[in-house]
Design a protein around this motif. Structure first.
Motif, mmCIF file in Angstrom:
data_model
loop_
_atom_site.group_PDB
_atom_site.id
_atom_site.type_symbol
_atom_site.label_atom_id
_atom_site.label_comp_id
_atom_site.label_asym_id
_atom_site.label_seq_id
_atom_site.Cartn_x
_atom_site.Cartn_y
_atom_site.Cartn_z
ATOM 1 N N ALA A 22 0.839 -1.206 0.000
ATOM 2 C CA ALA A 22 0.000 0.000 0.000
ATOM 3 C C ALA A 22 0.872 1.255 0.000
ATOM 4 C CB ALA A 22 -0.937 -0.023 1.200
ATOM 5 N N TYR A 23 1.693 1.400 -1.021
ATOM 6 C CA TYR A 23 2.638 2.524 -1.111
ATOM 7 C C TYR A 23 1.929 3.871 -1.082
ATOM 8 C CZ TYR A 23 6.328 5.524 -2.995
ATOM 9 O OH TYR A 23 7.242 6.526 -3.174
ATOM 10 N N GLN A 24 0.756 3.962 -1.734
ATOM 11 C CA GLN A 24 0.040 5.234 -1.792
ATOM 12 C C GLN A 24 -0.513 5.654 -0.442
ATOM 13 O OE1 GLN A 24 -0.885 2.250 -3.054
ATOM 14 N NE2 GLN A 24 -2.911 2.371 -3.988
ATOM 15 N N HIS A 31 7.603 3.894 3.655
ATOM 16 C CA HIS A 31 7.755 2.681 2.839
ATOM 17 C C HIS A 31 9.172 2.128 2.967
ATOM 18 C CE1 HIS A 31 6.995 -0.023 -0.584
ATOM 19 N NE2 HIS A 31 8.221 0.296 -0.993
ATOM 20 N N GLU A 32 10.137 3.029 2.920
ATOM 21 C CA GLU A 32 11.536 2.592 3.036
ATOM 22 C C GLU A 32 11.833 2.011 4.412
ATOM 23 O OE1 GLU A 32 14.725 5.050 1.838
ATOM 24 O OE2 GLU A 32 13.775 5.704 -0.027
ATOM 25 N N TRP A 33 11.358 2.662 5.458
ATOM 26 C CA TRP A 33 11.612 2.165 6.812
ATOM 27 C C TRP A 33 10.935 0.816 7.054
ATOM 28 C CZ3 TRP A 33 15.367 3.513 9.826
ATOM 29 C CH2 TRP A 33 15.898 4.803 9.750
ATOM 30 N N ILE A 34 9.725 0.665 6.554
ATOM 31 C CA ILE A 34 9.033 -0.620 6.704
ATOM 32 C C ILE A 34 9.763 -1.694 5.898
ATOM 33 C CG2 ILE A 34 6.890 -1.886 6.242
ATOM 34 C CD1 ILE A 34 5.382 0.763 6.616
ATOM 35 N N GLU A 181 6.058 -1.475 -16.974
ATOM 36 C CA GLU A 181 7.226 -1.188 -16.141
ATOM 37 C C GLU A 181 7.008 -0.035 -15.176
ATOM 38 O OE1 GLU A 181 10.819 -0.883 -18.354
ATOM 39 O OE2 GLU A 181 10.511 -2.780 -19.421
ATOM 40 N N PHE A 182 5.776 0.456 -15.112
ATOM 41 C CA PHE A 182 5.452 1.513 -14.154
ATOM 42 C C PHE A 182 4.172 1.126 -13.424
ATOM 43 C CE2 PHE A 182 8.021 3.624 -17.349
ATOM 44 C CZ PHE A 182 8.879 4.409 -16.576
ATOM 45 N N ALA A 183 4.202 1.197 -12.100
ATOM 46 C CA ALA A 183 3.020 0.849 -11.305
ATOM 47 C C ALA A 183 2.025 2.014 -11.314
ATOM 48 C CB ALA A 183 3.431 0.518 -9.876
ATOM 49 N N PHE A 184 0.786 1.708 -11.615
ATOM 50 C CA PHE A 184 -0.265 2.722 -11.612
ATOM 51 C C PHE A 184 -1.039 2.604 -10.301
ATOM 52 C CE2 PHE A 184 0.658 1.858 -16.049
ATOM 53 C CZ PHE A 184 0.806 3.140 -16.558
ATOM 54 N N LEU A 185 -0.860 3.574 -9.424
ATOM 55 C CA LEU A 185 -1.471 3.544 -8.101
ATOM 56 C C LEU A 185 -2.649 4.501 -8.034
ATOM 57 C CD1 LEU A 185 1.827 3.618 -5.981
ATOM 58 C CD2 LEU A 185 0.539 1.616 -6.746
ATOM 59 N N ASP A 186 -3.730 4.023 -7.446
ATOM 60 C CA ASP A 186 -4.939 4.834 -7.314
ATOM 61 C C ASP A 186 -4.915 5.563 -5.970
ATOM 62 O OD1 ASP A 186 -7.412 5.965 -7.288
ATOM 63 O OD2 ASP A 186 -8.521 4.142 -7.793
ATOM 64 N N TYR A 187 -4.625 6.854 -6.018
ATOM 65 C CA TYR A 187 -4.547 7.654 -4.791
ATOM 66 C C TYR A 187 -5.926 8.136 -4.331
ATOM 67 C CZ TYR A 187 0.536 7.756 -5.101
ATOM 68 O OH TYR A 187 1.864 7.400 -5.111
ATOM 69 N N MET A 188 -6.953 7.822 -5.114
ATOM 70 C CA MET A 188 -8.302 8.250 -4.749
ATOM 71 C C MET A 188 -8.987 7.247 -3.808
ATOM 72 S SD MET A 188 -8.507 11.130 -6.178
ATOM 73 C CE MET A 188 -10.250 11.484 -5.937
ATOM 74 N N LYS A 189 -8.469 6.029 -3.769
ATOM 75 C CA LYS A 189 -9.048 5.004 -2.892
ATOM 76 C C LYS A 189 -8.706 5.295 -1.440
ATOM 77 C CE LYS A 189 -9.061 1.065 -6.089
ATOM 78 N NZ LYS A 189 -8.504 -0.288 -6.328
ATOM 79 N N SER A 190 -9.607 4.951 -0.545
ATOM 80 C CA SER A 190 -9.349 5.132 0.885
ATOM 81 C C SER A 190 -8.382 4.044 1.368
ATOM 82 C CB SER A 190 -10.652 5.040 1.678
ATOM 83 O OG SER A 190 -11.156 3.712 1.646
ATOM 84 N N VAL A 193 -9.992 0.605 1.899
ATOM 85 C CA VAL A 193 -10.261 -0.162 0.680
ATOM 86 C C VAL A 193 -8.982 -0.797 0.149
ATOM 87 C CG1 VAL A 193 -10.986 0.009 -1.744
ATOM 88 C CG2 VAL A 193 -12.280 1.187 0.038
ATOM 89 N N ILE A 194 -7.899 -0.029 0.159
ATOM 90 C CA ILE A 194 -6.611 -0.529 -0.342
ATOM 91 C C ILE A 194 -6.138 -1.735 0.463
ATOM 92 C CG2 ILE A 194 -4.156 0.025 -0.602
ATOM 93 C CD1 ILE A 194 -5.084 2.930 -1.197
ATOM 94 N N PHE A 195 -6.189 -1.625 1.790
ATOM 95 C CA PHE A 195 -5.757 -2.740 2.636
ATOM 96 C C PHE A 195 -6.694 -3.930 2.495
ATOM 97 C CE2 PHE A 195 -3.435 0.576 5.158
ATOM 98 C CZ PHE A 195 -2.168 0.021 4.988
#
Length: 231
Positions: A22-24, A31-34, A181-190, A193-195
């Protein structure tokens, strides 16, 4: 005590895995620390289970053992790839390291490795899900209720089914095979929902591995009994 520590490490790794996907939600720094924490826990997990490596060349290899061994080795490879690529791309946790170049390759490796690692670790968890079920039975008591048993099975089917749909809709296979080669992340999702989506996707692969292992064990027992009857 050692068993409890192992279970705690495995639980923390599972939580970290979901958070890393869940990068977004987490953002780059967290993200790096985790990710760094995940790498440390993975190394600790392997250290506590080092006897497994000593038994690789011992005993008979059934189809189930071949699958489990293959998954375990693939998980190790994916984690090493993720560790390397994550360190190369790091802008925060490992920014002090004098690393120059290799960013393009690291980015591609990290993208594919992330999704392969997610699927492989979910399968690994599924092959050991029997221990989770046994622990659940000890805590809640052995239930002989047919209704409760089928209700839990129905919930498992619904979760894994939703996970399969999410896996398809997110087109994760394209990332795994590097068609994209590029991840498309949906930043509109809560975040909820993502988890929920990633937890369901994990449940889908756990479901497959758990029931595949049960079927293979039953076939192995049946084959063994058949041989004994022939003697």
């Amino acid at each position: 005590m050692k068993k409890r520590i192992k279970m705690l490490v495995d639980l923390l790794m599972t939580v970290c895995l979901l958070m890393l996907m869940a990068y977004q939600v987490t953002g780059e720094t967290l993200h790096e620390w985790i990710g760094a924490g995940m790498l440390v826990m993975f190394l600790l997990h392997n250290l506590m289970n080092r006897r497994w490596y000593g038994h690789l060349l011992k005993g008979r290899y059934t189809l189930l053992r071949i699958l489990q061994t293959g998954i375990n080795i693939a998980v190790l490879v994916s984690m090493l790839v993720l560790g390397y690529s994550g360190i190369v791309m790091s802008r925060h946790v490992f920014s002090f390291l004098p690393i120059n170049g290799g960013m393009a390759l690291a980015r591609v490796l990290h993208l594919a490795g992330s999704y392969w690692g997610f699927v492989l670790m979910s399968l690994h968890l599924g092959f050991h899900w029997g221990m989770v079920v046994s622990m659940f039975r000890k805590v809640c008591g052995e239930s002989k209720s047919v209704f409760r048993i089928w209700l839990l099975r129905l919930i498992a089917v619904l979760i894994s089914g939703y996970g399969a749909i999410c896996f398809y809709q997110a087109d994760i296979l394209s990332y795994m095979l590097l068609r994209v080669e590029f991840a498309f992340l949906d930043y509109m999702k809560s975040p909820a929902v993502i988890f929920a989506e990633y937890l369901s996707m994990m449940g889908f692969w756990v479901f497959i591995a758990y029931y595949a292992s049960k079927i293979l064990r039953e076939l192995s027992v049946s084959k063994h009994k058949h041989k004994e009857m022939k003697k």
